[in-house]
Design a protein around this motif. Structure first.
Motif, PDB file in Angstrom:
ATOM      1  N   PRO A  58      46.851  19.862 -23.269  1.00 46.33           N
ATOM      2  CA  PRO A  58      46.306  18.668 -22.598  1.00 46.33           C
ATOM      3  C   PRO A  58      44.975  18.966 -21.924  1.00 46.33           C
ATOM      4  O   PRO A  58      44.746  20.078 -21.434  1.00 46.33           O
ATOM      5  CB  PRO A  58      47.380  18.330 -21.561  1.00 46.33           C
ATOM      6  N   ASP A  59      44.093  17.975 -21.941  1.00 51.80           N
ATOM      7  CA  ASP A  59      42.835  18.096 -21.210  1.00 51.80           C
ATOM      8  C   ASP A  59      43.098  17.860 -19.729  1.00 51.80           C
ATOM      9  O   ASP A  59      43.929  17.044 -19.364  1.00 51.80           O
ATOM     10  CB  ASP A  59      41.806  17.067 -21.711  1.00 51.80           C
ATOM     11  N   ASP A  60      42.391  18.584 -18.890  1.00 52.93           N
ATOM     12  CA  ASP A  60      42.511  18.365 -17.448  1.00 52.93           C
ATOM     13  C   ASP A  60      41.118  18.337 -16.849  1.00 52.93           C
ATOM     14  O   ASP A  60      40.624  19.315 -16.301  1.00 52.93           O
ATOM     15  CB  ASP A  60      43.364  19.462 -16.804  1.00 52.93           C
ATOM     16  N   ASP A  61      40.487  17.173 -16.981  1.00 53.48           N
ATOM     17  CA  ASP A  61      39.131  17.023 -16.462  1.00 53.48           C
ATOM     18  C   ASP A  61      39.115  16.956 -14.943  1.00 53.48           C
ATOM     19  O   ASP A  61      38.109  17.288 -14.302  1.00 53.48           O
ATOM     20  CB  ASP A  61      38.489  15.752 -17.039  1.00 53.48           C
ATOM     21  N   LEU A  62      40.249  16.506 -14.342  1.00 55.98           N
ATOM     22  CA  LEU A  62      40.289  16.346 -12.896  1.00 55.98           C
ATOM     23  C   LEU A  62      40.293  17.700 -12.190  1.00 55.98           C
ATOM     24  O   LEU A  62      39.631  17.888 -11.174  1.00 55.98           O
ATOM     25  CB  LEU A  62      41.540  15.545 -12.501  1.00 55.98           C
ATOM     26  N   PHE A  63      41.051  18.651 -12.736  1.00 60.31           N
ATOM     27  CA  PHE A  63      41.144  19.984 -12.122  1.00 60.31           C
ATOM     28  C   PHE A  63      40.824  21.060 -13.158  1.00 60.31           C
ATOM     29  O   PHE A  63      41.713  21.741 -13.668  1.00 60.31           O
ATOM     30  CB  PHE A  63      42.547  20.224 -11.554  1.00 60.31           C
ATOM     31  N   PRO A  64      39.549  21.204 -13.513  1.00 59.93           N
ATOM     32  CA  PRO A  64      39.192  22.266 -14.462  1.00 59.93           C
ATOM     33  C   PRO A  64      39.475  23.640 -13.852  1.00 59.93           C
ATOM     34  O   PRO A  64      39.546  23.791 -12.628  1.00 59.93           O
ATOM     35  CB  PRO A  64      37.696  22.049 -14.676  1.00 59.93           C
ATOM     36  N   CYS A  65      39.674  24.635 -14.690  1.00 59.42           N
ATOM     37  CA  CYS A  65      39.980  25.965 -14.166  1.00 59.42           C
ATOM     38  C   CYS A  65      39.157  27.015 -14.889  1.00 59.42           C
ATOM     39  O   CYS A  65      38.791  26.858 -16.055  1.00 59.42           O
ATOM     40  CB  CYS A  65      41.475  26.271 -14.305  1.00 59.42           C
TER      41      CYS A  65
END
Length: 399
Positions: free
Chosen positions: A381-388
């Motif tokens: 899944p993409d997680d644009d809100l909390f990139p790491c």
């Protein structure tokens, strides 16, 4: 976690005082759930997770398969089961997941996809190729005249040789503990009802009509309502006769079950997947004898973690009377069941079980797993809100 942190400080308080060695300082980075930063060395990950060296149920299940040939199972399992059953054919290669589905009803693949994606974000998985049964019933019968094939299932039975995994329900509750307000092993521990002495003494059960013994239980309840409170929330498998089984009742909160001292666990189509949650409460579990089992059943001991009753319910009333006549012993069994759930069925144990299962399975493969024709990649899944940002070198040194 919802987000990653450079460092994390955890304080645990009770009655205005810090508990044990609180505050606990975790030197970062601490990654959030969707952060794709796998630990490269599986041995390090196992050690940090405090996973057991061996898991008896895994050894028992894999003992049926001295060797596993990925080329052979890729051909033979779809031929035997692909038309009649719902299966997922997975390959994990270089920590990437690939899938091909067989059968019409494959919606439950979402649960298997989710745990595999979560694991590969946390640790580098061995290269493996395997089949998952998405149905309720185990597939590979012990008395089969054909070569026994390794098939992963959520439920096992005494007359089958399926390789058992934690159920989709328990697995999903682990993955979604922080992501929703629902039933999980943490929420049960926070909602165990009144103290033992204040609980009512009527045994409780709710469910649908997925087994004839459930019909008998509800009939017993109508005959002895002061002893058993059992009712159907849905009718699907049998004809509903309200004169025998009463009206359909509304669902109640699972946490309301623990207002009662006694919880009745009875099979549905297969094992009733609510057992982990019932054990995690502080009520006595009375469990039906059964040919079906979940991945942890062989660790449970009757009369230590639960009170057994016969498959046909013929001694259920007797066992309930025993519990009432031996209240302290019943309380101790309830406590032992709860401790078992807390020590063997929490999130870390579920992750350990899956990784150890695939690790031991991979050792039996006699050829390299392949990404087969028709397989598609299962994407993280993409997680644009909390990139790491991964700091693998630093993490490895700290571990």
């Amino acid at each position: 976690m919802y987000a990653s942190y450079k460092n994390l400080r955890i304080e645990v308080w009770a009655k205005s005082k810090q508990v044990a060695e609180s505050p606990y300082i975790l030197k970062g980075p601490v990654y959030h759930e969707n952060c794709d930063c796998p630990q490269e060395d599986g041995r390090v990950w196992l050690e940090v997770m405090s996973c057991p060296q061996a898991i008896e149920q895994i050894q028992r299940d894999l003992a049926h398969f001295p060797t596993i040939d990925p080329d052979k199972i890729a051909k033979e399992i779809p031929q035997r089961f692909g038309q009649r059953q719902s299966l997922c054919h997975y390959t994990i290669k270089d920590n990437k997941i690939y899938i091909k589905t067989h059968g019409e009803h494959v919606g439950f693949r979402i649960f298997m996809d989710a745990i595999l994606l979560s694991l590969t974000r946390k640790v580098k998985m061995p290269d493996v190729e395997f089949f998952v049964n998405l149905g309720d019933w185990p597939l590979e019968k012990k008395k089969s005249s054909q070569d026994v094939q390794p098939i992963f299932s959520w439920c096992g039975s005494s007359d089958s040789k399926d390789i058992v995994m934690p159920t989709y329900d328990l697995t999903d509750s682990v993955l979604e503990t922080m992501g929703r307000v629902s039933l999980d092993m943490m929420s049960v521990q926070a909602n165990t009802g009144p103290p033992w002495e204040e609980k009512n003494t009527t045994a409780i059960w709710r469910g649908r009509d997925s087994r004839k013994e459930r019909l008998e239980l509800v009939k017993m309840s109508r005959k002895f309502p002061e002893i058993i409170d059992a009712a159907f929330t849905n009718f699907f498998f049998f004809k509903h006769d309200e004169s025998l089984y009463g009206p359909i009742v509304k669902h109640i909160s699972f946490f309301d079950f623990f207002k009662s001292k006694y919880q009745i666990n009875i099979d549905g189509t297969v094992a009733a997947y609510r057992l982990p949650y019932l054990l995690a409460g502080n009520s006595l579990v009375l469990k039906q004898e059964s040919i079906y089992y979940e991945h942890f059943y062989n660790e449970l001991q009757p009369w230590k973690h639960f009170v057994p009753f016969k498959n046909d319910l013929s001694d259920l009333m007797e066992k309930l009377q025993w519990a009432k006549d031996h209240d302290e012993e019943a309380k101790d069994i309830a406590k032992a069941g709860q401790e078992f759930a807390r020590n063997a069925l929490m999130g870390d144990h579920i992750f350990c079980y899956y990784f150890k299962l695939f690790q031991e399975y991979a050792k039996l493969q006699v050829s390299d797993p392949k990404v087969r024709d028709g397989m598609e990649k299962v994407v993280q899944p993409d997680d644009d809100l909390f990139p790491c940002n991964c700091h693998r070198t630093k993490v490895k040194e700290e571990l």
